[in-house]
Enzyme design. Structure first.
Site, mmCIF file in Angstrom:
data_model
loop_
_atom_site.group_PDB
_atom_site.id
_atom_site.type_symbol
_atom_site.label_atom_id
_atom_site.label_comp_id
_atom_site.label_asym_id
_atom_site.label_seq_id
_atom_site.Cartn_x
_atom_site.Cartn_y
_atom_site.Cartn_z
ATOM 1 N N HIS A 179 -11.733 1.833 2.204
ATOM 2 C CA HIS A 179 -11.100 2.468 1.041
ATOM 3 C C HIS A 179 -12.027 2.684 -0.147
ATOM 4 O O HIS A 179 -11.566 2.768 -1.285
ATOM 5 C CB HIS A 179 -9.889 1.654 0.603
ATOM 6 C CG HIS A 179 -8.748 1.758 1.574
ATOM 7 N ND1 HIS A 179 -7.487 1.313 1.302
ATOM 8 C CD2 HIS A 179 -8.689 2.291 2.821
ATOM 9 C CE1 HIS A 179 -6.705 1.534 2.341
ATOM 10 N NE2 HIS A 179 -7.416 2.123 3.273
ATOM 11 N N GLU A 209 -2.965 -3.069 -2.594
ATOM 12 C CA GLU A 209 -4.115 -2.479 -1.908
ATOM 13 C C GLU A 209 -4.477 -1.102 -2.468
ATOM 14 O O GLU A 209 -3.671 -0.171 -2.429
ATOM 15 C CB GLU A 209 -3.801 -2.356 -0.409
ATOM 16 C CG GLU A 209 -4.932 -1.726 0.407
ATOM 17 C CD GLU A 209 -4.609 -1.652 1.889
ATOM 18 O OE1 GLU A 209 -3.450 -1.944 2.276
ATOM 19 O OE2 GLU A 209 -5.506 -1.276 2.672
ATOM 20 N N ASP A 258 -10.557 3.970 10.353
ATOM 21 C CA ASP A 258 -9.986 2.781 10.982
ATOM 22 C C ASP A 258 -10.401 2.593 12.434
ATOM 23 O O ASP A 258 -9.566 2.367 13.306
ATOM 24 C CB ASP A 258 -8.450 2.794 10.846
ATOM 25 C CG ASP A 258 -8.003 2.596 9.403
ATOM 26 O OD1 ASP A 258 -8.234 1.522 8.851
ATOM 27 O OD2 ASP A 258 -7.455 3.557 8.814
ATOM 28 N N LYS A 315 -6.869 2.450 -2.705
ATOM 29 C CA LYS A 315 -7.461 3.380 -1.739
ATOM 30 C C LYS A 315 -8.170 4.492 -2.481
ATOM 31 O O LYS A 315 -7.825 4.809 -3.620
ATOM 32 C CB LYS A 315 -6.366 3.935 -0.829
ATOM 33 C CG LYS A 315 -6.872 4.771 0.309
ATOM 34 C CD LYS A 315 -5.825 4.904 1.394
ATOM 35 C CE LYS A 315 -6.263 5.915 2.440
ATOM 36 N NZ LYS A 315 -5.419 5.897 3.620
ATOM 37 N N ASP A 326 -9.742 -3.261 1.429
ATOM 38 C CA ASP A 326 -9.817 -2.627 2.749
ATOM 39 C C ASP A 326 -11.197 -1.979 2.866
ATOM 40 O O ASP A 326 -11.593 -1.183 2.001
ATOM 41 C CB ASP A 326 -8.693 -1.584 2.881
ATOM 42 C CG ASP A 326 -8.651 -0.942 4.265
ATOM 43 O OD1 ASP A 326 -9.702 -0.457 4.730
ATOM 44 O OD2 ASP A 326 -7.568 -0.907 4.879
ATOM 45 N N TRP A 366 0.860 -1.184 0.000
ATOM 46 C CA TRP A 366 0.000 0.000 0.000
ATOM 47 C C TRP A 366 0.897 1.234 0.000
ATOM 48 O O TRP A 366 1.853 1.302 0.761
ATOM 49 C CB TRP A 366 -0.944 0.041 1.207
ATOM 50 C CG TRP A 366 -1.649 1.365 1.215
ATOM 51 C CD1 TRP A 366 -2.671 1.741 0.401
ATOM 52 C CD2 TRP A 366 -1.313 2.529 2.009
ATOM 53 N NE1 TRP A 366 -2.998 3.056 0.631
ATOM 54 C CE2 TRP A 366 -2.197 3.560 1.596
ATOM 55 C CE3 TRP A 366 -0.363 2.794 2.998
ATOM 56 C CZ2 TRP A 366 -2.152 4.842 2.165
ATOM 57 C CZ3 TRP A 366 -0.323 4.066 3.553
ATOM 58 C CH2 TRP A 366 -1.211 5.071 3.141
HETATM 59 C C1 RNT Z 1 -3.777 2.643 4.682
HETATM 60 C C2 RNT Z 1 -3.934 1.192 4.393
HETATM 61 C C3 RNT Z 1 -2.838 0.320 4.915
HETATM 62 C C4 RNT Z 1 -2.404 0.642 6.331
HETATM 63 C C5 RNT Z 1 -1.416 -0.320 6.915
HETATM 64 C C6 RNT Z 1 -0.809 0.182 8.160
HETATM 65 O O1 RNT Z 1 -4.880 3.372 4.360
HETATM 66 O O2 RNT Z 1 -5.166 0.752 4.848
HETATM 67 O O3 RNT Z 1 -3.221 -1.014 4.813
HETATM 68 O O4 RNT Z 1 -3.480 0.780 7.198
HETATM 69 O O5 RNT Z 1 -0.484 -0.650 5.971
HETATM 70 ZN ZN ZN Z 2 -5.483 -1.393 4.758
#
Ligand code: RNT
Ligand code: ZN
Length: 429
Positions: free
Chosen positions: A265, A229, A299, A231, A262, A188
């Site tokens: 995201h 990942e 989060d 976002k 995630d 990420w």
């Molecule tokens: C950030 C991402 C990522 C982090 C971690 C700590 O928006 O979600 O996964 O939370 O790598």
């Molecule tokens: Zn994440």
């Protein structure tokens, strides 16, 4: 409730579930086989141990709150994780970030990190019977300060981060080799613009080039898997994110990498539970970052809410947990007891999985194919009041962990004896 009553409640629940064609013993056996990758970063507000006592933030990652007792050293963090795991039933995994390296007090540049800097984590994980997952740390660093890393226009900065990515895959592979279970190494990056860009394409071209360089070396999937990942936005990168949902969906499909979903995201009306089945059609696998966004990618600790249950249902129904689906948590709340934050989230994830495992899925599919949507709706509603809690309590009893909220007394005791003895982070060396 005493043990006999818990068992009695389970027997009654078992009978009730049998009535709808569900075998509760089989469900508990399946639950036992699902590891959840617990994220190390809840323990110290995504700080890490790269520079002793340094407060690192930025990159759109922000833990808020100042509850006392945050882990200041690797030993403290491990102690806290052990405490959390002692009241969580089953065997799980630890998700570690590169900035949690064990550098023996000597600063090591992110391009220079090696498996040896993680050997003490691997040794500890073996003793704890934990598999491990891994993450390069592309944030909280001077070379990430202007908001770009792998898609930075400056080749020197991109090369720096490419070298970090390559180093991390080697570390991930070595962890997986030693622990005998594949490490998922998740990429990420925070890259993006605060305001409207003139060029949305070039950063994405650069990111593709960087990622391809990082992934150039093939690694045996028996020991290591790559995930990417996406976002939507970050603080300070509200208008453009290089690694968007469409970007990484395309990258993961074309390169046959795992895609990380995630829960925080996406647009507020989008849910990852709806995306799981689509992604699994075309990607070789999925990594879940189960999280809870509150108005933004905040989060928060995950709740046993509708979306968590929907995610768990999709994971269980797919039949791909344990093969193509890798399940991890990603949240960090610094305003409450951090050990309790882990326990609440992990136990909620497992409760949601159990509820899903207790669903008469085959029967529901038949009803759906018959076009009897009235009965489908009715059954979904009836399932909500089935006695899954009796099965959960019995599972905790079987696994030798506290039933119900009894674990909290243990964590409060730990807070009193251990966490409250830690000096505030700002004065820690
Ligand atoms: C950030 C991402 C990522 C982090 C971690 C700590 O928006 O979600 O996964 O939370 O790598
Ligand atoms: Zn994440």
């Amino acid at each position: 409730m005493n043990e006999a009553s818990l068992k009695q409640a389970y027997e009654i629940a078992k009978e009730q579930y049998a009535g709808i064609g569900v075998d509760t013993d089989a469900a508990l056996k399946k639950l036992e086989a699902i590891p959840v990758s617990m994220h190390c970063w809840q323990g110290d507000d995504v700080g890490g141990f790269e520079t002793a006592g340094a407060e690192l933030s930025g990159g759109g990652i922000q833990a808020t709150g100042n509850y006392p007792g945050k882990a200041r050293t690797i030993a403290e963090l491990r102690g806290d994780i052990e405490k959390a795991l002692s009241v969580i039933p089953g065997r799980h995994r630890l998700n570690l970030h590169a900035c949690y390296l064990d550098n023996g007090g000597e600063f090591i540049d992110r391009t220079e990190i090696e498996p040896k800097h993680f050997q003490s984590w691997i040794d500890w994980a073996k003793v704890q019977h934990l598999g491990m997952d891994f993450n390069p740390t592309y944030f909280s660093h001077p070379k990430a300060a202007d908001g770009f890393t792998l898609s930075h226009p400056d080749k020197a900065i991109r090369d720096y981060w490419i070298a970090h990515g390559i180093a991390c895959r080697k570390i991930g592979a070595e962890i997986g080799r030693q622990l005998g279970t594949p490490t998922v190494t998740n990429t990420w990056i925070p890259d993006g613009y605060k305001d409207i860009p003139a060029d949305r394409t070039s950063p994405r071209e650069r990111l593709t080039d960087s990622l391809d360089k990082i992934h150039a070396e093939p690694i045996d999937p028996k020991i290591h898997l790559d995930a990417v990942e996406a976002k939507l936005f970050g603080i300070g990168a509200e208008s453009y994110t290089t690694g968007s949902a469409e970007y990484y969906m395309g990258y993961a499909v074309s390169r046959q990498k795992l895609l990380t979903l995630d829960a925080g995201h996406y647009h507020p009306t989008e849910f990852i539970s709806e995306k799981i089945s689509s992604v699994l059609m075309f990607c070789p696998g999925l990594l879940l970052h189960v999280s809870r966004p509150v108005r933004w990618d905040s989060d928060h600790v995950i709740l046993l809410d509708d979306e968590l249950q929907a995610i768990a249902r999709e994971l269980v129904r797919s039949g791909k947990l344990g093969s193509q689906i890798h399940l991890g948590l990603d949240y960090f709340d610094a305003s409450i007891n951090r050990v309790a934050a882990w326990v609440i989230g992990m136990r909620n994830m497992m409760k949601a999985l159990l509820i899903a495992l207790l669903e008469p899925t085959a029967r529901l599919r038949e009803i759906e194919l018959d076009g009897d949507y009235t009965r489908r709706l009715l059954m979904f509603e009836e399932l909500k009041s089935m006695p899954w809690t009796a099965a959960w309590d019995y599972y905790c009893l079987q696994k030798g962990v506290p039933v119900g909220a009894a674990w909290f007394a243990e964590i409060k005791q730990y807070e009193k004896q251990v966490l409250s003895q830690r000096s505030p982070v700002s004065t820690a060396a």
